[in-house]
Design a protein around this motif. Structure first.
Motif: not given
Length: 196
Positions: A3, A80, A82-83, A86, A182, A184-185, A187
């Protein structure tokens, strides 16, 4: 990174992400490549394999591989898990395992943040799966990775000052609390399944 540098704002600012990824992580990769350059037998090994058994690494580059290989592996996972857009609470099997182990997501989050606040100096706080398949919270110094102790890292948060200092200064607790926005569940669920 999967991102844009600014994608995690306002929780993690673009300048921190740029420095963290392009300077810190890139330096770990460069130093690791330099360390293994003279050893063709290491070039065929994954970073995970070298860190799981540092005795396979020649003594003269072992510390370089430990520090820089760990830094590369830790940060590769970090980007990875984090996103943008999210956060929230986990669902699925990771949520069930967290609730079973820690009582609730809130209790897990409190214990995880406490471990991060209590990590003296630079390091990481982790949710790992142990060889018995159980979840536990642990922390490591510097760029050590839990696989060095036979544990599988499901998720981890970087508590080196370079991960938060531009935005949070010495307020590590505030950074830890905001970081959940942030996470990212999906992942982390995938990593949890891979750990089984």
């Amino acid at each position: 990174m999967p991102y844009d540098y600014a994608a995690l704002e306002p929780y993690i600012d673009a300048e921190t992400m740029r420095l963290h990824h392009d300077n810190h992580h890139a330096t770990y990769v460069e130093n690791l490549n330099e360390a293994v350059q003279a050893y063709p037998e290491l070039q065929g090994l994954s970073v995970e394999a070298m860190l799981r058994d540092l005795n396979v690494v020649p003594e003269d580059v072992r510390i370089q591989v430990r520090n820089n290989g760990g830094g590369h592996l830790n940060h590769t996972m970090f980007w990875q898990i984090m996103a943008p857009n999210a956060g929230g609470e986990p669902t699925g099997t990771i949520a069930d395992a967290i609730n079973q182990t820690f009582g609730s997501f809130e209790q897990f989050k409190e214990q995880f943040n406490e471990a991060g606040r209590n990590q003296f100096g630079s390091g990481w706080v982790w949710l790992v799966r142990n060889p018995q398949g159980e979840l536990q919270i642990t922390s490591t110094l510097n760029q050590d990775n839990p696989i060095m102790e036979g544990l599988y890292p499901v998720m981890g948060n970087d508590v080196w000052e370079h991960a938060y200092y531009l935005n949070y200064q010495n307020r590590r607790g505030e950074y830890l609390e905001n970081w959940w926005n942030v996470v990212n569940w999906p992942e982390i669920e995938r990593r949890f399944a891979d750990a089984g």
